[in-house]
Scaffold this motif. Structure first.
Motif, PDB file in Angstrom:
ATOM      1  N   GLU A   1       0.829  -1.206   0.000  1.00  0.00           N
ATOM      2  CA  GLU A   1       0.000   0.000   0.000  1.00  0.00           C
ATOM      3  C   GLU A   1       0.856   1.246   0.000  1.00  0.00           C
ATOM      4  O   GLU A   1       1.976   1.253   0.501  1.00  0.00           O
ATOM      5  N   GLY A   2       0.304   2.305  -0.560  1.00  0.00           N
ATOM      6  CA  GLY A   2       0.961   3.600  -0.484  1.00  0.00           C
ATOM      7  C   GLY A   2       0.578   4.274   0.818  1.00  0.00           C
ATOM      8  O   GLY A   2      -0.369   3.867   1.486  1.00  0.00           O
ATOM      9  N   THR A   3       1.330   5.290   1.226  1.00  0.00           N
ATOM     10  CA  THR A   3       0.987   6.050   2.426  1.00  0.00           C
ATOM     11  C   THR A   3       0.915   7.528   2.051  1.00  0.00           C
ATOM     12  O   THR A   3       1.511   7.940   1.054  1.00  0.00           O
ATOM     13  N   PRO A   4       0.195   8.329   2.845  1.00  0.00           N
ATOM     14  CA  PRO A   4       0.113   9.765   2.546  1.00  0.00           C
ATOM     15  C   PRO A   4       1.497  10.415   2.472  1.00  0.00           C
ATOM     16  O   PRO A   4       1.708  11.353   1.721  1.00  0.00           O
ATOM     17  N   ALA A   5       2.462   9.899   3.244  1.00  0.00           N
ATOM     18  CA  ALA A   5       3.793  10.490   3.259  1.00  0.00           C
ATOM     19  C   ALA A   5       4.629  10.089   2.041  1.00  0.00           C
ATOM     20  O   ALA A   5       5.706  10.645   1.832  1.00  0.00           O
ATOM     21  N   GLY A   6       4.172   9.108   1.256  1.00  0.00           N
ATOM     22  CA  GLY A   6       4.902   8.743   0.044  1.00  0.00           C
ATOM     23  C   GLY A   6       5.481   7.342  -0.004  1.00  0.00           C
ATOM     24  O   GLY A   6       5.401   6.688  -1.041  1.00  0.00           O
ATOM     25  N   PRO A   7       6.079   6.843   1.082  1.00  0.00           N
ATOM     26  CA  PRO A   7       6.640   5.497   0.997  1.00  0.00           C
ATOM     27  C   PRO A   7       5.556   4.433   0.796  1.00  0.00           C
ATOM     28  O   PRO A   7       4.416   4.624   1.228  1.00  0.00           O
ATOM     29  N   VAL A   8       5.945   3.343   0.137  1.00  0.00           N
ATOM     30  CA  VAL A   8       5.072   2.182   0.022  1.00  0.00           C
ATOM     31  C   VAL A   8       5.445   1.227   1.150  1.00  0.00           C
ATOM     32  O   VAL A   8       6.626   1.004   1.418  1.00  0.00           O
ATOM     33  N   LEU A   9       4.441   0.713   1.844  1.00  0.00           N
ATOM     34  CA  LEU A   9       4.674  -0.275   2.901  1.00  0.00           C
ATOM     35  C   LEU A   9       4.397  -1.663   2.348  1.00  0.00           C
ATOM     36  O   LEU A   9       3.399  -1.869   1.652  1.00  0.00           O
ATOM     37  N   ILE A  10       5.267  -2.603   2.675  1.00  0.00           N
ATOM     38  CA  ILE A  10       5.085  -3.985   2.240  1.00  0.00           C
ATOM     39  C   ILE A  10       5.182  -4.870   3.478  1.00  0.00           C
ATOM     40  O   ILE A  10       6.215  -4.913   4.148  1.00  0.00           O
ATOM     41  N   GLY A  11       4.099  -5.525   3.783  1.00  0.00           N
ATOM     42  CA  GLY A  11       4.184  -6.373   4.962  1.00  0.00           C
ATOM     43  C   GLY A  11       2.943  -7.212   5.118  1.00  0.00           C
ATOM     44  O   GLY A  11       1.985  -6.996   4.414  1.00  0.00           O
ATOM     45  N   ALA A  12       2.961  -8.069   5.978  1.00  0.00           N
ATOM     46  CA  ALA A  12       4.123  -8.359   6.811  1.00  0.00           C
ATOM     47  C   ALA A  12       4.361  -9.868   6.815  1.00  0.00           C
ATOM     48  O   ALA A  12       3.457 -10.643   6.531  1.00  0.00           O
ATOM     49  N   SER A  13       5.596 -10.207   7.134  1.00  0.00           N
ATOM     50  CA  SER A  13       5.899 -11.629   7.279  1.00  0.00           C
ATOM     51  C   SER A  13       5.330 -12.113   8.607  1.00  0.00           C
ATOM     52  O   SER A  13       4.996 -11.321   9.472  1.00  0.00           O
ATOM     53  N   ARG A  14       5.193 -13.404   8.738  1.00  0.00           N
ATOM     54  CA  ARG A  14       4.679 -13.977   9.987  1.00  0.00           C
ATOM     55  C   ARG A  14       5.512 -15.181  10.348  1.00  0.00           C
ATOM     56  O   ARG A  14       5.585 -16.135   9.616  1.00  0.00           O
ATOM     57  N   GLU A  15       6.163 -15.132  11.490  1.00  0.00           N
ATOM     58  CA  GLU A  15       6.887 -16.318  11.938  1.00  0.00           C
ATOM     59  C   GLU A  15       6.968 -16.324  13.453  1.00  0.00           C
ATOM     60  O   GLU A  15       6.925 -15.281  14.089  1.00  0.00           O
ATOM     61  N   ARG A  16       7.059 -17.513  13.990  1.00  0.00           N
ATOM     62  CA  ARG A  16       7.224 -17.631  15.433  1.00  0.00           C
ATOM     63  C   ARG A  16       8.698 -17.730  15.731  1.00  0.00           C
ATOM     64  O   ARG A  16       9.334 -18.705  15.375  1.00  0.00           O
ATOM     65  N   ALA A  17       9.219 -16.714  16.320  1.00  0.00           N
ATOM     66  CA  ALA A  17      10.653 -16.688  16.606  1.00  0.00           C
ATOM     67  C   ALA A  17      10.904 -16.063  17.959  1.00  0.00           C
ATOM     68  O   ALA A  17      11.924 -15.445  18.189  1.00  0.00           O
ATOM     69  N   GLY A  18       9.952 -16.188  18.867  1.00  0.00           N
ATOM     70  CA  GLY A  18      10.092 -15.567  20.186  1.00  0.00           C
ATOM     71  C   GLY A  18      10.196 -14.058  20.019  1.00  0.00           C
ATOM     72  O   GLY A  18       9.575 -13.479  19.139  1.00  0.00           O
ATOM     73  N   PHE A  19      11.023 -13.428  20.870  1.00  0.00           N
ATOM     74  CA  PHE A  19      11.196 -11.978  20.785  1.00  0.00           C
ATOM     75  C   PHE A  19      12.515 -11.634  20.091  1.00  0.00           C
ATOM     76  O   PHE A  19      13.125 -10.626  20.382  1.00  0.00           O
ATOM     77  N   ASP A  20      12.970 -12.482  19.189  1.00  0.00           N
ATOM     78  CA  ASP A  20      14.227 -12.249  18.479  1.00  0.00           C
ATOM     79  C   ASP A  20      14.049 -11.100  17.477  1.00  0.00           C
ATOM     80  O   ASP A  20      13.273 -11.196  16.545  1.00  0.00           O
ATOM     81  N   ARG A  21      14.805  -9.998  17.669  1.00  0.00           N
ATOM     82  CA  ARG A  21      14.671  -8.826  16.804  1.00  0.00           C
ATOM     83  C   ARG A  21      15.636  -8.856  15.631  1.00  0.00           C
ATOM     84  O   ARG A  21      15.657  -7.941  14.823  1.00  0.00           O
ATOM     85  N   SER A  22      16.536  -9.873  15.549  1.00  0.00           N
ATOM     86  CA  SER A  22      17.580  -9.799  14.539  1.00  0.00           C
ATOM     87  C   SER A  22      17.002  -9.942  13.138  1.00  0.00           C
ATOM     88  O   SER A  22      15.973 -10.588  12.921  1.00  0.00           O
TER      89      SER A  22
END
Lengths: 454, 384
Positions: free
Chosen positions: B264-285
């Motif tokens: 989707e496009g956003t009013p600010a200009g960038p396009v957002l692409i998301g989202a992936s879904r996986e169970r990985a605990g709270f791993d932020r890497s």
């Protein structure tokens, strides 16, 4: 492309590291985004300019010649024009993902058993009214124009901000024929003197620049700051004012200095994007390393400004130590770096810490930032919008970013992060940038297809 | 600073769900305090895309909640909050690449229509009228005019402001206060007690921990998601566009990576692409495979995106419960404690309805929806 060790960044740290590792029998690939090796410190004039005496613009030219000739003699494979956007951990080691410049559309990969990050630092500039006018450049930007393009940025310049970079920039501009109307340093002379002992190593260098400034009759205004840049479509002058001991502008001391160029800088910050992407721990805003320059991720070393701002001489020492350690671990031998490098690192780190403590932007710089001053240039977010976000319940830099878009644009907050943190009244925090530079979606998508096929 | 406060209800969590609970509680006349250990929108809200979707929900309690919430979001927008929260009634377009996927999509749409969703079939030759840059050769799609968007962090901040609730950030809940009868009488925090006859757990992924600190179990788990953000572009994508396998993913129990991007496009200009879904605990890497899959999915839908650059990516953790429904309402195991968490990837969209239901429960009114499917004590107690 495969290597035993890939070194990212061909400035002083990366060059010293590559030479040390190659001398110990390691197959090294050295990767850099620029068209020539040397980094910012040894930035080379573009070949097409046919510079007769590039050394005239440089400090420690002989060290550079030694590094350059060493690189030619050793079997270091140099990949210039490689813009690294991510380093990925793989089962056999690491994959360095780069884009080939200047278009940065085509991908290139380097696979290696070990990685040495010598990614350097970047300048940081705090906002003030008028700072977005054409004619206002960063101090490092002015230096890069001189060294790389052999171009002086204007005819009459003011050099302002804080930090050890201002001296060589003012001296370089003066030597290139620019009239330097003033060097405006927010730190008072007393503070520098108090750190004199630790600075002993740096003082002769500083004294040399001071003599050159004197020769070119450049007035030095210590404990002063630029409060506003003036001009309609471009810079016509600046207002400078004296600071009191608490770091506030002293009322009634404002004066106008006509100029067409303002070179401004408030110090350097370490480039840590690739290290953070790899999961390396940080120490404050710099990559944390041990005595051998190892990060806490096995197989990853770091040296130079990315591990803490300290200048080229420290970067050379750290690079050497890191290169020796990486080679030794790849060979299963003892590191054995030159004792002189270890000694130099100890001494230079002490003076870097002293410089860091001595040079600081005015404590109350945010008071000069009017609500209509743009803070984030990419997203055109004003200081007023940042203050509104604080009022909405944002207590930190990340929430300000979410509520205002400050730092969400092209530069990903590299320019405004410290300013936003300052306005929010909190210390700058490392901001995670998983992409060290923008990457075309098509490049990512093709890699997905390759993954599915393999 | 240690201080003791008294109010009618204390909400734990200054994300969008907590903000909506505060807004509707305050509108019901309750003196409300909101507590968060971090800043406003510091958790999953700050990592959300701002999807207000009815299109991705199968008929059932979650869709009913989504429809209620969509009406309330539109109402708030009309009241004047629309601009501040960047509300956009842009509509969704779900496309199918094959005849088989399209048949599945049309079956889903028929069920959704029966539940009150506007779902308009779009034949392949009409897709370019809605989205001119879509890839050619798609089998067809369904247009969902009720799908909308807000900017999540702004939504949380402005709902909180509109509520006039007292906001206490940087204050961590450590436990609850209990009366002699065992009922919850307020909140213990690291900076003093807050006395109130009702406590609302709107702590998102932290909701399980807040429940535990209140002495009850609630099995909230994190599900990791990455969002890709491009450089700013002139508007070229008009709707929330995604491929039909997204619906299957949301309901899926598989722990493997599943990616079907919403573009989707956003009013600010960038396009957002998301989202992936996986169970990985709270791993932020960073997970490059997840990002590559997102990029591949997005460029399949919109080929022009191949030449567009991703400037950043961010990670968030959706709070989910084992049956993929949120916990909303009073907890019979701890009188005075209510829950409003576990909304998985739909918390922004479901916030308003959740807030309304919580306010109704707090004031003893008949709720707009049956709360039984959302009962917080519906899960078997975990074995100690």
């Amino acid at each position: 492309m495969r290597a035993e060790l890939v070194v990212i960044g061909a400035g002083p740290a990366g060059l010293a590291a590559s030479l040390a590792a190659a001398a110990r029998g390691t197959r090294v690939v050295l990767v850099d985004a620029a068209t020539e090796t040397g980094g910012q410190f040894y930035r080379q004039p573009a070949a097409a300019l046919g510079a007769g005496r590039p050394e005239a613009l440089h400090h420690r030219w002989r060290t550079w010649e030694r590094l350059r000739d060493g690189l030619a003699a050793r079997s270091v494979r140099v990949l210039t024009d490689h813009h690294v956007w991510c380093v990925e951990r793989t089962p056999g080691g690491f994959t360095v993902h780069a884009l080939l410049g200047p278009e940065q559309e085509e991908p290139a990969e380097v696979h290696a058993r070990a990685v040495l990050l010598a990614t350097g630092g970047y300048e940081h500039v705090l906002p003030f009214p008028g700072w977005t006018l054409p004619g206002v450049v960063t101090a490092g930007g002015a230096q890069a124009m001189l060294k790389g393009a052999l171009v002086a940025p204007g005819r009459r310049a003011v050099v302002a901000g804080t930090g050890p970079l201002l001296l060589p920039v003012a001296a370089g501009l003066a030597a290139a024929g620019v009239e330097v109307a003033a060097l405006v340093e927010s730190t008072g002379p007393g503070r520098l003197a108090r750190h004199g002992r630790a600075l002993a190593g740096k003082l002769p260098e500083g004294a040399g620049y001071a003599a050159r400034l004197l020769r070119h009759r450049v007035p030095v205004l210590a404990r002063h700051t630029v409060v506003r840049a003036h001009g309609d479509d471009r810079l016509t002058g600046v207002t400078v004012a004296a600071l009191d001991t608490a770091g506030r502008v002293r009322p009634g001391t404002e004066r106008h200095l006509p100029c067409d160029t303002l070179a401004v800088g408030h110090g350097m910050l370490p480039h840590t994007d690739l290290a953070e992407g790899l999961g390396c721990g940080l120490d404050g805003l710099a990559v944390a390393v041990d005595a051998e320059q190892r990060t806490d991720v096995p197989g990853v070393w770091a040296a130079g400004e990315s591990t803490g701002i300290g200048g080229a001489a420290l970067a050379l020492a750290e690079g050497h130590i890191a290169g020796c350690s990486a080679a030794a671990h790849l060979r299963g031998t003892a590191p054995g770096p030159a004792p002189a490098a270890l000694k130099a690192r100890t001494k230079l780190r002490r003076s870097a810490a002293a410089l860091d403590a001595a040079y600081a932007p005015p404590a109350h710089w945010t008071e000069q930032v009017t609500d209509d001053t743009v803070v984030c240039r990419c997203e055109e977010v004003t200081a007023g919008a940042v203050r509104d976000a604080l009022d909405l319940g944002a207590g930190d830099e990340r929430t300000v970013k979410l509520l205002t878009r400050a730092g969400m644009g092209w530069c990903q907050g590299r320019m405004c992060q410290a300013a936003v943190a300052g306005l929010a009244g909190c210390p700058p925090t490392p901001s995670r940038r998983p992409f060290a530079r923008p990457v075309p979606l098509g490049v990512l998508a093709r890699q997905h297809t390759q993954e599915e096929l393999s | 600073m240690i201080e003791s406060l008294t109010c009618d209800v204390v909400v734990v969590g200054a994300g969008v769900v907590g903000a909506a609970c505060a807004l509707y509680a305050a509108r019901a006349g309750l003196d409300t305090v909101v507590v968060d250990r971090g800043p406003v929108a510091g958790g999953t809200t700050g990592a959300g895309e701002g999807n207000l979707l009815v299109s991705d929900k199968e008929p059932g309690p979650e869709l009913d909640l989504a429809l209620l919430s969509a009406r309330l979001w539109a109402e708030l927008a009309r009241e004047g909050l629309g601009k501040a929260v960047e509300y956009e009634a842009k509509g969704g377009l779900v496309v199918a690449g094959t005849g088989e996927a399209l048949a599945g999509l049309e079956r889903l749409a028929a069920g959704q229509r029966a539940a009150g969703v506007e779902a308009v079939p779009v034949p392949p030759d009409r897709l370019p009228d809605l989205e001119p840059c879509l890839a050619p050769g798609l089998a067809g799609g369904v247009h969902y005019p009720q799908d909308a968007q807000v900017m999540p962090a702004l939504a949380a901040a402005h709902l909180l402001r509109a509520s006039n609730a007292r906001l206490l950030t940087g204050r961590e809940m450590t436990g609850v206060l209990r009366g002699p009868d065992g009922a919850v009488r307020g909140l213990r925090t690291d900076r003093g007690d807050i006395h109130a006859p009702a406590v609302v757990n709107a702590a998102g992924t932290w909701g399980g921990e807040v429940a535990a600190r209140a002495g009850v179990s609630l099995p909230v788990l994190p599900r990791r998601g990455f969002v890709l953000v491009t450089e700013p572009l002139p508007p070229r994508i008009r709707h929330k566009v995604y491929a039909a396998d997204y619906v299957a993913d949301v309901a899926s129990d598989s722990a493997a990576l599943q990616t079907s991007p919403v573009v989707e496009g956003t009013p600010a200009g960038p396009v957002l692409i998301g989202a992936s879904r996986e169970r990985a605990g709270f791993d932020r890497s960073l997970s490059l495979p997840a990002l590559r899959a997102l990029a591949a999915g997005a460029t399949r839908l919109f080929p022009f995106l191949a030449g567009v650059r991703a400037v950043r990516t961010y990670v968030g953790f959706r709070p989910y419960l084992p049956d993929h429904l949120p916990a909303i309402g009073p907890d019979p195991r701890a009188p005075g404690l209510l829950h409003a968490c576990g909304h998985e990837g739909a918390g922004i969209g479901l916030a308003t309805g959740t807030g309304r239901l919580i306010a109704q429960a707090l004031t003893g009114r008949t709720p707009d929806l049956d709360l039984v499917p959302f009962r917080p004590d519906r899960f078997p107690e975990e074995a100690e």
